[in-house]
Design a protein around this motif. Structure first.
Motif, short mmCIF file in Angstrom:
data_model
loop_
_atom_site.label_atom_id
_atom_site.label_comp_id
_atom_site.label_asym_id
_atom_site.label_seq_id
_atom_site.Cartn_x
_atom_site.Cartn_y
_atom_site.Cartn_z
N LYS A 176 9.64 -7.36 -2.29
CA LYS A 176 9.22 -6.11 -1.64
C LYS A 176 10.30 -5.04 -1.78
N LEU A 213 10.42 1.57 -8.03
CA LEU A 213 9.57 2.78 -7.99
C LEU A 213 10.44 4.01 -7.74
N PHE A 230 4.61 7.27 -12.00
CA PHE A 230 5.87 7.51 -11.28
C PHE A 230 6.92 8.21 -12.14
N CYS A 290 9.92 4.72 3.71
CA CYS A 290 10.41 3.43 3.19
C CYS A 290 11.38 3.46 2.03
N LEU A 321 0.84 -1.21 0.00
CA LEU A 321 0.00 0.00 0.00
C LEU A 321 0.87 1.25 0.00
C1 UGA Z 1 5.68 3.58 -1.42
C2 UGA Z 1 5.23 2.59 -2.49
O1 UGA Z 1 4.53 3.30 -3.51
C3 UGA Z 1 4.32 1.51 -1.89
O2 UGA Z 1 3.98 0.55 -2.88
C4 UGA Z 1 5.06 0.83 -0.73
O3 UGA Z 1 4.21 -0.12 -0.10
C5 UGA Z 1 5.47 1.87 0.29
O4 UGA Z 1 6.32 2.87 -0.36
C6 UGA Z 1 6.27 1.32 1.42
O5 UGA Z 1 6.87 0.28 1.30
O6 UGA Z 1 6.29 2.04 2.42
P1 UGA Z 1 4.60 5.68 -0.21
O7 UGA Z 1 6.00 5.97 0.20
O8 UGA Z 1 3.54 5.66 0.82
O9 UGA Z 1 4.52 4.25 -0.94
O10 UGA Z 1 4.13 6.73 -1.32
P2 UGA Z 1 4.50 6.93 -2.88
O11 UGA Z 1 3.26 7.26 -3.59
O12 UGA Z 1 5.29 5.80 -3.41
O13 UGA Z 1 5.41 8.24 -2.86
C7 UGA Z 1 6.70 8.23 -2.30
C8 UGA Z 1 7.37 9.56 -2.57
O14 UGA Z 1 7.69 9.72 -3.95
C9 UGA Z 1 6.53 10.77 -2.19
O15 UGA Z 1 7.35 11.76 -1.61
C10 UGA Z 1 6.00 11.25 -3.54
O16 UGA Z 1 5.67 12.61 -3.54
C11 UGA Z 1 7.19 10.95 -4.43
N1 UGA Z 1 6.85 10.77 -5.86
C12 UGA Z 1 6.02 9.78 -6.25
C13 UGA Z 1 7.45 11.61 -6.80
O17 UGA Z 1 8.24 12.51 -6.46
N2 UGA Z 1 7.14 11.43 -8.14
C14 UGA Z 1 6.31 10.44 -8.56
O18 UGA Z 1 6.10 10.32 -9.80
C15 UGA Z 1 5.73 9.61 -7.59
#
Ligand code: UGA
Ligand code: NAD
Length: 457
Positions: free
Chosen positions: A216, A223, A261, A272, A159
């Motif tokens: 994981k 990502l 992404f 994480c 998630l």
């Molecule tokens: C991330 C993963 O997306 C989840 O699948 C995973 O379970 C989780 O880490 C984990 O293991 O804790 P999360 O950190 O909650 O989830 O949120 P994301 O949507 O992945 O965003 C992470 C960071 O990347 C945020 O600061 C977001 O603003 C940034 N981001 C995301 C970008 O700068 N550009 C993007 O295109 C996407």
């Protein structure tokens, strides 16, 4: 009916168990934690985390088949199935400090499970762990003189915060790894049966234990790597008058690459990505894979560069000094739709601006309380302001650091009138209409786009 226990009532434990409780009314779910304040919050009408849809789903099952408690030992004794979702932060001391996972909470939990058990159980790794952790857990749990046997199953959580409930309700996949023994396969099937209550069977993937644990770390590394890749290109865009949004669109329409992404930003945050990649780097180093370790470590280094470079750009643009200048920071959360500020780039940027002796005012719709706690050591130099229109008064600059959609809907014409001129906007999330802001009179700096300024040279 099974007694299902989750140890760790955090961002993962609370939401995941609430979703299982909703879909499995036949099972009794208990979520325990050593943090009494957190448990009290889960029992109250003001849940400890902000997550869209969470209140409804918790209130629906709470005190029916979903319970929150601090009585860890008692509930271990009663449980048939135990999910463990305790924190696994980066180690800060000793061997592997700064990279390896700190497994002390996880190991203490395993010992506590053994101590309080008088029947065999399935123990599920929900926390994110280094590959082969299950082997150590099996050794701790199964070297006992009580005649008990514990099946260790890996079921990592995918998630994302801000969309946790949606992700859990409709996951791309659920991953369950277990031993290829008869008992291991029975344990895997028990966990499959829980998820099969609402997840289509073709989305439930079963693997061996090690593939599950490593997948994981691999998913988070891939990502984060996409974000660092687009951010790396954003820097080249800024030098060449290419526009990173156009580049991301152009490459993302290739179905082999995909469009998700690829949002260039001030950098990724969250509890994480950095921790899990560094964990992967440590594992590679441990196995002597120096080049592989270096490849993944660069994803984290690029992210640090992105944050540092954002602050440098701000200082340079504002005539090489921000000392004494009021700067409105829009966003403290590490992403939109969460109150979580762990590893938030916004707070790193704040701290760097404070080093430059700027006057920092932070605005955030849901994360101000957490930001206040995180910045308590510099609290006298930071203002926490819920109203963006108040924050910008007499400010020299606005920095957008979280992609909250409400920041795009503000009246920037009115905002410009209350700011010191020349007024600057640094859009670290590329969520604003830069052309319009420029027309209003702002000097606009975005990520991966040529700046729009009113200065002639
Ligand atoms: C991330 C993963 O997306 C989840 O699948 C995973 O379970 C989780 O880490 C984990 O293991 O804790 P999360 O950190 O909650 O989830 O949120 P994301 O949507 O992945 O965003 C992470 C960071 O990347 C945020 O600061 C977001 O603003 C940034 N981001 C995301 C970008 O700068 N550009 C993007 O295109 C996407
Ligand atoms: P968290 O810090 O929010 O929650 C962990 C909880 O475990 C804390 O409340 C802590 O008090 C409790 N705990 C620690 N030791 C305990 C013990 N011995 N007994 C009872 N409770 C104990 O962490 P989180 O964000 O929920 O993450 C948990 C795990 O899940 C981590 O391994 C993380 O990498 C992984 N994960 C997190 C996310 C996310 O979005 N946050 C997503 C996927 C996976």
């Amino acid at each position: 009916m099974a007694n299902i226990l989750c140890i760790g009532a955090g961002y993962v434990g609370g939401p995941t168990m609430a979703v299982i409780a909703k879909h499995c009314p036949q099972h009794r779910m208990v979520v325990v934690d050593i943090d009494a304040d957190r448990i009290a919050a889960w029992q109250s009408n003001h849940l400890p985390i902000y997550e869209p849809g969470l209140d409804e789903i918790v209130f629906e099952s709470r005190n029916k088949n979903l319970f929150f408690s601090t009585e860890v030992d008692r509930h271990i004794a009663e449980a048939d199935i135990i999910f463990v979702s305790v924190n696994t932060p980066t180690k800060t001391f000793g061997q592997g400090a700064g990279k390896a996972a700190d497994l002390q909470y996880w190991e203490k939990t395993a010992r506590q499970i053994l101590k309080n058990s008088s029947s065999s159980k399935i123990v599920i790794e929900k926390s994110t762990l280094p590959v082969r952790t299950a082997e150590a857990m099996e050794r701790i749990l199964n070297f006992n003189d009580k005649g008990l046997y514990f099946d260790v199953v890996s079921n990592p959580e995918f998630l994302a915060e801000g969309t946790a409930i949606r992700d859990m309700q409709n996951p791309d996949r659920v991953l369950i790894g277990g031993r290829e023994t008869a008992s291991g396969q029975t344990a895997v099937q028990t966990i499959v049966d829980i998820y099969a209550q609402w997840v289509p069977e073709e989305r439930i993937i079963t693997t061996n234990l090690w593939s599950s644990e490593l997948s994981k770390l691999a998913a988070n590394a891939f990502l984060a790597q996409r974000i660092s890749s687009i951010n790396a290109l954003a820097n080249l865009c800024e030098r060449t008058e290419a526009d990173v949004t156009e580049v991301a669109h152009a490459i993302g329409t290739d179905s082999r690459i995909g469009s998700k992404f690829l949002q260039a930003s001030v950098g990724f945050g969250g509890s994480c990505f950095k921790k899990d990649i560094l964990n992967l780097v440590y594992l590679c180093e441990h196995y002597g894979l120096t080049e592989v370790a270096g490849y993944w470590e660069q994803v984290v280094k690029m992210n640090q560069y992105q944050k540092d470079n954002f602050v440098s750009k701000m200082v340079t643009a504002m005539f090489n000094s921000v000392a004494g200048k009021r700067i409105a920071i829009f966003g403290a959360a590490f992403k939109a739709n969460t109150s979580d500020i762990r590893e938030s780039p916004a707070l790193d940027v704040c701290r760097a601006l404070l080093e430059e002796r700027a006057e920092v005012v932070i605005v955030d719709p849901h994360a101000l309380d957490n930001a206040r706690i995180s910045l308590s050591d510099v609290a006298e130099r930071v203002t926490f302001e819920p109203d963006p229109y108040v924050a910008v008064q007499d400010a020299h600059a606005i920095a957008i650091l979280t992609e909250w959609p409400q920041f795009a809907e503000l009246d920037y014409q009115a905002i410009h009138k209350t700011m010191i001129r020349p007024a600057f906007i640094f859009d670290g999330r590329n969520i604003l209409d830069h052309r319009k802001l420029y027309q209003i009179g702002f000097n606009v700096y975005a990520i991966g786009k040529p700046p729009r300024t009113h200065f002639t040279s």
